[in-house]
Structures are given as structure tokens and as C-alpha cells.
Scaffold this active site. Structure first.
Site, PDB file in Angstrom:
ATOM      1  CG  ASP A  24      -1.814   1.223   1.279  1.00 21.25           C
ATOM      2  OD1 ASP A  24      -1.636   2.125   0.419  1.00 21.25           O
ATOM      3  OD2 ASP A  24      -2.692   1.274   2.166  1.00 21.25           O
ATOM      4  CG  ASP A  96      -4.594   7.827   3.276  1.00 20.33           C
ATOM      5  OD1 ASP A  96      -5.723   8.241   2.955  1.00 20.33           O
ATOM      6  OD2 ASP A  96      -3.630   7.799   2.498  1.00 20.33           O
ATOM      7  CG  HIS A 139      -4.734  11.923  10.917  1.00 22.47           C
ATOM      8  ND1 HIS A 139      -4.949  13.233  10.551  1.00 22.47           N
ATOM      9  CD2 HIS A 139      -3.443  11.645  10.623  1.00 22.47           C
ATOM     10  CE1 HIS A 139      -3.824  13.721  10.041  1.00 22.47           C
ATOM     11  NE2 HIS A 139      -2.894  12.786  10.075  1.00 22.47           N
ATOM     12  CG  ASP A 176       1.813  15.658  12.021  1.00 24.94           C
ATOM     13  OD1 ASP A 176       2.506  14.696  12.372  1.00 24.94           O
ATOM     14  OD2 ASP A 176       1.238  15.720  10.917  1.00 24.94           O
ATOM     15  CG  HIS A 178      -0.374  14.958   7.742  1.00 21.83           C
ATOM     16  ND1 HIS A 178       0.833  14.417   8.102  1.00 21.83           N
ATOM     17  CD2 HIS A 178      -0.513  14.737   6.404  1.00 21.83           C
ATOM     18  CE1 HIS A 178       1.419  13.878   7.028  1.00 21.83           C
ATOM     19  NE2 HIS A 178       0.623  14.065   5.986  1.00 21.83           N
ATOM     20  CG  ASP A 269       4.468  14.938   9.513  1.00 18.78           C
ATOM     21  OD1 ASP A 269       4.395  15.910  10.299  1.00 18.78           O
ATOM     22  OD2 ASP A 269       3.557  14.083   9.402  1.00 18.78           O
ATOM     23  CE1 TYR A 309       4.886   8.597   9.018  1.00 18.41           C
ATOM     24  CE2 TYR A 309       4.548  10.901   8.409  1.00 18.41           C
ATOM     25  CZ  TYR A 309       4.122   9.757   9.053  1.00 18.41           C
ATOM     26  OH  TYR A 309       2.937   9.756   9.736  1.00 18.41           O
TER      27      TYR A 309
HETATM   28  C1  XS6 Z   1       0.622   9.348  -0.269  1.00 16.80           C
HETATM   29  C2  XS6 Z   1      -0.496   9.878   0.569  1.00 16.80           C
HETATM   30  C3  XS6 Z   1      -0.366   9.370   1.951  1.00 16.80           C
HETATM   31  C4  XS6 Z   1      -1.234   9.352   4.127  1.00 16.80           C
HETATM   32  C5  XS6 Z   1      -1.150  10.413   5.079  1.00 16.80           C
HETATM   33  C6  XS6 Z   1      -1.122   9.909   6.473  1.00 16.80           C
HETATM   34  C7  XS6 Z   1      -0.567  10.967   7.350  1.00 16.80           C
HETATM   35  C8  XS6 Z   1      -0.209  10.480   8.693  1.00 16.80           C
HETATM   36  C9  XS6 Z   1       0.437  11.546   9.479  1.00 16.80           C
HETATM   37  N1  XS6 Z   1       1.618  10.318  -0.541  1.00 16.80           N
HETATM   38  N2  XS6 Z   1      -1.340   9.872   2.810  1.00 16.80           N
HETATM   39  N3  XS6 Z   1      -0.325  12.300  10.230  1.00 16.80           N
HETATM   40  O1  XS6 Z   1       1.608  11.784   9.456  1.00 16.80           O
HETATM   41  O2  XS6 Z   1       0.159  13.271  10.965  1.00 16.80           O
HETATM   42 ZN    ZN Z   2       1.665  14.004   9.923  1.00 14.00          ZN
END
Ligand code: XS6
Ligand code: ZN
Length: 675
Positions: A24, A96, A139, A176, A178, A269, A309
């Protein structure tokens, strides 16, 4: 008490024991190594050993039900018994995220670790701390997993703190990259939890693509104004952009709100090299973000890992955060060029949207709110002109220097004072080992004049002390002198004439005329807080701030500190801060401690405080702040004088061309040097 035994670190290897079991592309970055490399870095640097290691526990059903539905919990409870195929099917109903037979166990530990951290901080076992956890939490929603998150660790912790410790106001800072929509939904109508999130947004083109991640979602009913979203519409943002939002939005509002507990959704991130964030902020910025939160809530700061990441910038950022929680000197905030246009647009929109809820924003950039709706429409410039494909992106390895070493001098706080002075615990009397240089004495004599011979020894001692600070042998100092303004004048003259100290920031509280001692060569900057209106005298390096009620005006002084003094200080980047207080300036002790604490983010904590001998009662609180104790909370702040706000706003506007970190909106008439 050993100050090093006050930071909790919560980690358990068990949380590395789940991973993605199928292909995935959306989930492949969420790997167990995220935790192992972070923890190994803390071990290797010796930071882990300096923390109090607190064991994790499993969150109970009761804990989890504080945020999640019974149905959802029961469903997740089944996952350890599912076949691979069942897990894949189960996963499909959410976005996700992935499940694994051991993820339920880890999710209970992640939430439980966060609660252990809250318990340790709330019971006073430690001052602050960090929990390194997987899966992340911000999330996940009432009845849904999402974005690698199973249980909402930080939301559960906030509900728990409210319930168990009757905490009245909690700040959740989500740095973060996101949007933690799960946290937003959880506290939307709750004015006791202020949720602040900045996040990559790109006009809804970025995951999770929610309309309600934009700046105009402010919370509902009672909770209106207590949800603050700062959407980023461009990638490549850097330290200046982050610090701008802290200084001009988060901190003014946070000080007005006055949290009793600060929870950080500490995702990294947002750091350089991250494949999700694509931002350019360097790991050392997290030292400053952490430090700027540490004088809120009596220092009760709980950082909880979310995303991150890049396996190089993630551990670096974790170390910067923990090292700051431990109280080590901050790295110099190098090369802050001011926020970019897109970040300024976001900052402007969020300030203007929230000015009806927060008195610190009352005059925010005087833009009619109707104009705001147009800012939701993206401008042509917002598209990143070159869209690189994945292969190209991976090929060009991003490199950045290792964060600077942060070494603590052997002496934390030195005291200089009249004979017989008693040094508060933790500080030490400063006695220069050598006789002063005769040339120095001669020069000082000229500066002092004949009738001040007795000040000579003190002055030469002070100059030796500053020299030791510059060599990083001593971190900070407090000097009690007979005449603060004369002493300051002599120090400044001496510094101007010598090669001493690459740059000095002088913060002066009081009405005395001090401008004449400042040179305009960029070696020093003087910010003066006084009751006099000295605006006409202002130059690039002499900034007089007028507070009608003087320094006793808590709101006024704090607001001016956050949105004027600190931006100037960060951009000026001094090697030393000279903090001078006249005996009649009227500053309230707690505010003074806040000021002293906040300024230590500059010049690697090299702060020299000058006070009048008669200010004896302030010695202990000042030393305590210099030793790194959090300043006492000020209580929710009231509105400050509108005359003062206007004057401050005017000052900021005038200075913005020279000092970009003061900008809060895209400048209309662009400054000369802006191309
Ligand atoms: C592919 C899209 C991936 C998943 C995002 C999950 C974020 C998790 C995170 N490029 N999308 N949350 O770090 O803070
Ligand atoms: Zn994030």
C-alpha cells in the site's frame, strides 16, 4: 534537586512490533524504524539517560471510551484474531491506515503512554516530558481509524486530564504537517481545549482534503474561537514561517488563554527531508518551538509523537525537542529571513478571522473581513511551477548540516553584587580569577568619570563575566549594581569600542534616556519599554515601546514582548542579551520572569540581567528564571489599552521593511530591497 531529573521519557519497544503486511503506497512510510531510530538517537546522545524513564501502560476501555465509541472499540478489539485477508478488508473501511494483529495492543500502549506522561506531569513527578509512540493519534475519530492512527492519544489525554485533574484550560499545539481533524472534531464545541494546528493544505489539494481544515473553521457554539487552523498553501516553508506563526498568532493567543497544561501533537513531518511535508524547516527549529511553550502552564508540557517519516530529520528533531525539555541552551536561530508571501497570507487570514475572539488580535492588520473570502481562492502563484515526478524527487537527496551541538557551560548562573550578597541556591558568586587588564581599567575610568571610582571594580568584573559568557564558560548572570543606567552605558560603550561579542540585544525597562549610547552599526540593538512616547527617536536599532501604564501593564508588556521584542530578537540573532531593569519600572514579578524566560531562547541563553542594588527581593525570582524554572502563569490576560495596541501596530509597520519577522501580512508597498 538535580534539574536533569525533571523530564519524563516514555517509550516501549513493543510499539515497534507491528508493520504493514501488504502493499500500500499510501502507508509504506509508516515503519517501525521511526521509533527505533528516534530512541537510539536519544540513547547515543545521552539524552535518554538524563530523562526519568516512565513505563508505559495499556489504556483501559474506560480511557479509550473518553473519545471513541463502544462500537469502534469493540471492532478494533477483534483485529488481533483476524486473518491477513480479514485485516485487509477491515482496513478498507478507513482512509490511509493499516491494521496488523498487534496494532490494537500497540494502540493501547500509545494511548496509555500518553496518559502516563500526563500523570507524571500533573502529579509533579516531572516538570515535562515526551512520549515516543506508535501508532500516532491525531487523525483518528470517534468511530474511525484514519491516517495511520487508531486511538486519538492526545485527545484521550486531554479528556483524561480534565476529568482526573480538573484541568480547566488545555492548549493542544499540533505542529505535525497534517491537520489533526480527529482532535478538531473532538473539541469543536469545547472552550476549555484550545486546539491549534498548522498543516499543509494547498487549497484542499493535500490530504486529508477537508474543507474544515481551512482558517475559517473556528469551532462551534461555546467553542468558537478555540479551534485555530493555519493552512499552508505552499511547500518549502522554513524556520521563519514557523516562528512567525508562533510569535504572531499561537503565543499571543496562548498567553491570553493561559492554559494549565500544554499537550503537543509533536509530529516531525514538518521537518526538512520529509516525504509527506516537503517543508524546509531544520530540526533545530523544534528546540525553539518547544522552548517558547515552556513558560506556559507553569512549564507543564507533554510532547507526544505523531508523524515524521524522514529517518534522518526525525531523530534529530526528537533530540532537539527532548534536549530543550531538559533545559539545555538553545541553538542560535540562524538565518531567519522572514516569512514567505504564502505563509504571510495564511497568517494574515487566520489573525483576521480570529480577531473577534481574541483581544490580542483586536487590531490584526486592519483588513475588512469581507475581503477575506477572496483569499480562499487560490492565486496563480500558489502553484509550484515545476511538478517533479516521484523518481526525480527521490533521486535528488536533500542534505542539510547536522544541528549544532548544544553544550551547557559548567556554570549556569553567576551572580555579581555588593559585598555580603547571598546567592540563591543553584547560582554562584562570580569571582574573576585574574586581575583586570590595566588598559580596561583605564578606559573604564574615562567612561565613568572621577566621582564613580567605586563602580570601577563592579564594571571590570562584569566585563570579565561577559567575556566568560562569550567563551561559553558561563551561561547567564545577574548583577546588582548601584546605578543600572550608568553601568549599562559603560558596558555598551565598551562593547562598541572592542571586538567583544558579535551582537548584543539590550532590553531596557524604564524611562531613562538611553538612546544616545546606541551605535547604528548593527553591533547592538536596544529595545526600551517605557511610559514615554519616544517614537520620533526610533531608528533601525533603537526601538522605544511606549506603554502608557508602564511595565506594570501585564498584557501590554507580554504582548509587546511576543509580537515585537521576540521577532526583532530572533531576526537580529544576538550573541548576548543584556536585560536591564530600573528600580521604578513597575514590572510585576511574574511578568518579569516570563520576559527573562522567553529571552533565553536567544544568544544560546547568554542573558546578563542588570538590576539596582535596592531590588533585593527580585534576586531570587530572577535567578530562578535564569536557572530555567518556568515562569509562573499570569492568569488569563485582559485586553490591553487600545492606545498601546495602536502605537505598537504603528511601530511594527514602520519597522517591517528592516525586520521581516515583524510582518503579519503581505506588505502593500513592497520594501526597497525586496526586488
Ligand atoms: C501518499 C499519501 C499518503 C497518508 C497520510 C497519512 C498521514 C499520517 C500523518 N503520498 N497519505 N499524520 O503523518 O500526521
Ligand atoms: Zn503528519
Amino acid at each position: 534537586m538535580n534539574p536533569d531529573t525533571r523530564t519524563a521519557l516514555i517509550y516501549d519497544e513493543e510499539m515497534t512490533k507491528y508493520k504493514l503486511l501488504w502493499v500500500d503506497p499510501a502507508c509504506k512510510i509508516e515503519v517501525p524504524e521511526r521509533l527505533t531510530v528516534s530512541y537510539e538517537a536519544l540513547m547515543k546522545t545521552g539524552l535518554a539517560d538524563r530523562c526519568v524513564s516512565v513505563p508505559v501502560r495499556e489504556a483501559t476501555d474506560e480511557d479509550i471510551l473518553l473519545v471513541h465509541s463502544k462500537e469502534y472499540l469493540e471492532a478494533v478489539k477483534q483485529t488481533p484474531y483476524m486473518t491477513l485477508e480479514d485485516l485487509q478488508v477491515f482496513t478498507l473501511q478507513y482512509g490511509d491506515v493499516y491494521f496488523h494483529p498487534n496494532i490494537y495492543h500497540c494502540a493501547k500502549l500509545a494511548a496509555g503512554a500518553t496518559l502516563q506522561l500526563v500523570d507524571s506531569v500533573m502529579t509533579g513527578k516531572v516538570r515535562n516530558g515526551m512520549a515516543l509512540v506508535r501508532p500516532p493519534g491525531h487523525h483518528s475519530m470517534h468511530s474511525a481509524a484514519n491516517g495511520f492512527c487508531v486511538f486519538n492519544n492526545v485527545s484521550i489525554a486531554a479528556k483524561y486530564a480534565k476529568q482526573k485533574y480538573s484541568v480547566k484550560r488545555i492548549l493542544i499545539m499540533d505542529w505535525d504537517v497534517h491537520h489533526g481533524q480527529g482532535v478538531q472534531y473532538c473539541f469543536e464545541d469545547d472552550p476549555s481545549v484550545l486546539y491549534f494546528s498548522w498543516h499543509r493544505y494547498e487549497h484542499q489539494k493535500f490530504w486529508p482534503h477537508l474543507r474544515e481544515s481551512d482558517y475559517d473553521t473556528v469551532g462551534k457554539a461555546e467553542g468558537a474561537g478555540f479551534n485555530i487552523n493555519v493552512p499552508w498553501n505552499k511547500v518549502g516553508l522554513d524556520n521563519s514561517d514557523y516562528l512567525s506563526v508562533f510569535l504572531h498568532m499561537l503565543l499571543p493567543v496562548a498567553y491570553e488563554f493561559c492554559p494549565e497544561l500544554v499537550l503537543v501533537c509533536a509530529g516531525f513531518d514538518t521537518a526538512i527531508g520529509d516525504p509527506e511535508g516537503e517543508m524546509c524547516a531544520t530540526p533545530d527549529v523544534f528546540a525553539h518551538l518547544t522552548h517558547l511553550l515552556m513558560n506556559l502552564a507553569d512549564g507543564k508540557v507533554c510532547a507526544v509523537l505523531e508523524g515524521g517519516y524522514n529517518l534522518k530529520s526525525l531523530p534529530q528533531s526528537v533530540c532537539e525537542t527532548v534536549q530543550t525539555l531538559l533545559g539545555d541552551p538553545l541553538p542560535r536561530p540562524a538565518n531567519l529571513k522572514g516569512p514567505c508571501k504564502s505563509a504571510l497570507e495564511s497568517l494574515h487570514c487566520v489573525r483576521a478571522t480570529h480577531r473577534k475572539y481574541w483581544s490580542c488580535l483586536k487590531l490584526a492588520d486592519d483588513l475588512p473581513s469581507e475581503e477575506l473570502s477572496t483569499k480562499r481562492v487560490k492565486s496563480a502563484e500558489d502553484d509550484n511551477p515545476i511538478e517533479k515526478n516521484e523518481m526525480e524527487k527521490e533521486a535528488e537527496e536533500l542534505v542539510w548540516p547536522d544541528p549544532p551541538k548544544r553544550t551547557s557551560p559548567n556554570v549556569r548562573t553567576a551572580v555579581v553584587g555588593p559585598e555580603g550578597i547571598t546567592c540563591p541556591e543553584g547560582s554562584q558568586l562570580f569571582c574573576p580569577s585574574e586581575d583586570p587588564d590595566p588598559n580596561l581599567i583605564k578606559k573604564l575610568q574615562e567612561c565613568l568619570g572621577k566621582d564613580a571610582e567605586d563602580a570601577l571594580t563592579t564594571l571590570s568584573t562584569l566585563i570579565t563575566l561577559m567575556d566568560q559568557m562569550e567563551k561559553n564558560k558561563i551561561r547567564s548572570g545577574l548583577a546588582l549594581v548601584r546605578n543600572v543606567s550608568m553601568t549599562m552605558n559603560c558596558i555598551v560603550q565598551h562593547c562598541a569600542a572592542s571586538s567583544f561579542c558579535n551582537r548584543m540585544l539590550i532590553v531596557f525597562l524604564g524611562d531613562m534616556v538611553v538612546k544616545n549610547c546606541i551605535t547604528e552599526d548593527g553591533k547592538m540593538m536596544l529595545v526600551q519599554f517605557s511610559t514615554k512616547s519616544l517614537e520620533a527617536e526610533m531608528t533601525k536599532y533603537y526601538i522605544p515601546v511606549c506603554l502608557k501604564k508602564g511595565c506594570s501593564d501585564v498584557s501590554g508588556l507580554i504582548h509587546a514582548t511576543l509580537s515585537l521584542l521576540l521577532p526583532l530578537g530572533y531576526e537580529f540573532d544576538p550573541g548576548l542579551v543584556l536585560l536591564v531593569r530600573t528600580p521604578d519600572c513597575g514590572v510585576n514579578e511574574n511578568t518579569w520572569q516570563q520576559l527573562t524566560g522567553l529571552l533565553q531562547g536567544l544568544g544560546q541563553g547568554h542573558t546578563l540581567v542588570l538590576m539596582q542594588e535596592s531590588d533585593q527581593s527580585s534576586v531570587a525570582p530572577t535567578v530562578s528564571s535564569l536557572l530555567g524554572a518556568p515562569a509562573p502563569a499570569l492568569g488569563p490576560l485582559s485586553a490591553f489599552g487600545s492606545d498601546d495596541i495602536e502605537a505598537l501596530q504603528r511601530l511594527k509597520l514602520k519597522l517591517q521593511c528592516d525586520w521581516k519577522l515583524l510582518q503579519t501580512t503581505v506588505p502593500e508597498n513592497k520594501c526597497d530591497d525586496d526586488g
